[in-house]
Design a protein around this motif. Sequence first.
Motif, PDB file in Angstrom:
ATOM      1  N   VAL A  16     -38.159  36.217 105.178  1.00  0.00           N
ATOM      2  CA  VAL A  16     -39.135  35.312 105.797  1.00  0.00           C
ATOM      3  C   VAL A  16     -39.121  33.955 105.109  1.00  0.00           C
ATOM      4  N   TRP A  17     -39.075  33.973 103.767  1.00  0.00           N
ATOM      5  CA  TRP A  17     -39.000  32.700 103.046  1.00  0.00           C
ATOM      6  C   TRP A  17     -37.711  31.961 103.362  1.00  0.00           C
ATOM      7  N   LEU A  18     -36.603  32.686 103.452  1.00  0.00           N
ATOM      8  CA  LEU A  18     -35.322  32.059 103.769  1.00  0.00           C
ATOM      9  C   LEU A  18     -35.375  31.405 105.146  1.00  0.00           C
ATOM     10  N   LEU A  19     -35.949  32.095 106.114  1.00  0.00           N
ATOM     11  CA  LEU A  19     -36.087  31.534 107.456  1.00  0.00           C
ATOM     12  C   LEU A  19     -36.965  30.293 107.427  1.00  0.00           C
ATOM     13  N   TYR A  20     -38.045  30.353 106.666  1.00  0.00           N
ATOM     14  CA  TYR A  20     -38.948  29.199 106.554  1.00  0.00           C
ATOM     15  C   TYR A  20     -38.206  27.986 105.989  1.00  0.00           C
ATOM     16  N   PHE A  21     -37.472  28.199 104.906  1.00  0.00           N
ATOM     17  CA  PHE A  21     -36.788  27.077 104.257  1.00  0.00           C
ATOM     18  C   PHE A  21     -35.682  26.507 105.140  1.00  0.00           C
ATOM     19  N   VAL A  22     -34.980  27.369 105.876  1.00  0.00           N
ATOM     20  CA  VAL A  22     -33.924  26.889 106.767  1.00  0.00           C
ATOM     21  C   VAL A  22     -34.517  26.041 107.883  1.00  0.00           C
ATOM     22  N   ILE A  23     -35.581  26.532 108.514  1.00  0.00           N
ATOM     23  CA  ILE A  23     -36.221  25.771 109.592  1.00  0.00           C
ATOM     24  C   ILE A  23     -36.758  24.448 109.068  1.00  0.00           C
ATOM     25  N   HIS A  24     -37.402  24.482 107.917  1.00  0.00           N
ATOM     26  CA  HIS A  24     -37.970  23.268 107.319  1.00  0.00           C
ATOM     27  C   HIS A  24     -36.884  22.242 107.034  1.00  0.00           C
ATOM     28  N   LEU A  27     -35.323  20.770 110.433  1.00  0.00           N
ATOM     29  CA  LEU A  27     -36.213  19.833 111.118  1.00  0.00           C
ATOM     30  C   LEU A  27     -36.426  18.549 110.327  1.00  0.00           C
ATOM     31  N   ALA A  28     -36.229  18.601 109.006  1.00  0.00           N
ATOM     32  CA  ALA A  28     -36.394  17.405 108.175  1.00  0.00           C
ATOM     33  C   ALA A  28     -35.138  16.548 108.138  1.00  0.00           C
ATOM     34  N   SER A  29     -34.026  17.056 108.651  1.00  0.00           N
ATOM     35  CA  SER A  29     -32.765  16.339 108.545  1.00  0.00           C
ATOM     36  C   SER A  29     -32.717  15.126 109.468  1.00  0.00           C
ATOM     37  N   LEU A 170     -32.269  23.010  95.911  1.00  0.00           N
ATOM     38  CA  LEU A 170     -31.440  22.633  97.059  1.00  0.00           C
ATOM     39  C   LEU A 170     -32.127  21.568  97.908  1.00  0.00           C
ATOM     40  N   GLY A 171     -33.424  21.741  98.153  1.00  0.00           N
ATOM     41  CA  GLY A 171     -34.153  20.790  98.992  1.00  0.00           C
ATOM     42  C   GLY A 171     -34.186  19.395  98.401  1.00  0.00           C
ATOM     43  N   SER A 172     -34.272  19.306  97.078  1.00  0.00           N
ATOM     44  CA  SER A 172     -34.287  17.991  96.449  1.00  0.00           C
ATOM     45  C   SER A 172     -32.962  17.272  96.666  1.00  0.00           C
ATOM     46  N   ARG A 173     -31.876  18.021  96.673  1.00  0.00           N
ATOM     47  CA  ARG A 173     -30.560  17.414  96.897  1.00  0.00           C
ATOM     48  C   ARG A 173     -30.418  16.960  98.347  1.00  0.00           C
ATOM     49  N   LEU A 174     -30.910  17.771  99.277  1.00  0.00           N
ATOM     50  CA  LEU A 174     -30.868  17.368 100.683  1.00  0.00           C
ATOM     51  C   LEU A 174     -31.735  16.138 100.921  1.00  0.00           C
ATOM     52  N   GLU A 175     -32.898  16.115 100.273  1.00  0.00           N
ATOM     53  CA  GLU A 175     -33.791  14.966 100.418  1.00  0.00           C
ATOM     54  C   GLU A 175     -33.149  13.696  99.871  1.00  0.00           C
ATOM     55  N   GLU A 176     -32.393  13.842  98.798  1.00  0.00           N
ATOM     56  CA  GLU A 176     -31.790  12.658  98.190  1.00  0.00           C
ATOM     57  C   GLU A 176     -30.673  12.072  99.048  1.00  0.00           C
ATOM     58  N   ARG A 177     -30.058  12.885  99.885  1.00  0.00           N
ATOM     59  CA  ARG A 177     -29.094  12.331 100.833  1.00  0.00           C
ATOM     60  C   ARG A 177     -29.780  11.338 101.761  1.00  0.00           C
TER      61      ARG A 177
END
Length: 220
Positions: A16-24, A27-29, A170-177
């Motif tokens: 469930v957490w993995l699904l949440y993080f993937v969707i988040h 959608l943030a990309s 991982l999210g911090s790296r995606l955000e920094e892109r």
Amino acid sequence: MFGIESRILILILVGVWLLYFVIHSILASLAVKRWFAARWPTLMPAYRLGFNGLALILLIPPLYLIFSATGPYLWQWTGIGWWLVNGLALVAVFGFALSLRYYDGGEFLGLRQWRERERCVEDQENFHISPLHRYVRHPWYSLGLVLIWTRDMNQEFLATAVMATLYFILGSRLEERKLIAYHGDIYRRYMDRVPGLMPLPWRYLSREQADRLEHDSRNG
């Protein structure tokens, strides 16, 4: 150590957490935002509001699994340790409250975009270095990790803590892109001087150095 039912619960919670993080993350990309803006431009002012609303709704399943769990604690803080970790948690809460002064709340929530009928995909906040950003590039993630890892741990909360930690990395790296796409070389210079999540005594910006970067951003 744990029964089959308990292991299944952990696997479900991790999923469930993995699904949440993937969707988040999707959608943030920027790619999804640009696709949405091209397909439904009149709805773009509501994108951020909808994104935040969906993020809150999708938190309900994993939080339900965590707080309905009745498994034994793996460890609990006691004595001096209790005072230490809760003192750190209190500092983290204070850090969150302090940092709010340096964020555009309307921009973050999506209220400004809705009010001004903003259709731009990119965030509109200027490059700004708050006091906490002089020491870590993602202070909210850092403070969140402090709050998570200073709690008493049962197996469900430990699984959540591990998943959240991996996502923050991982999210911090995606955000920094995205931040590099917004701010270019200024943000790369900032990254060279300030660590991502863990403060390091030898890597930080003085107030004068932060002011100089902001000046260069405004005049670049």
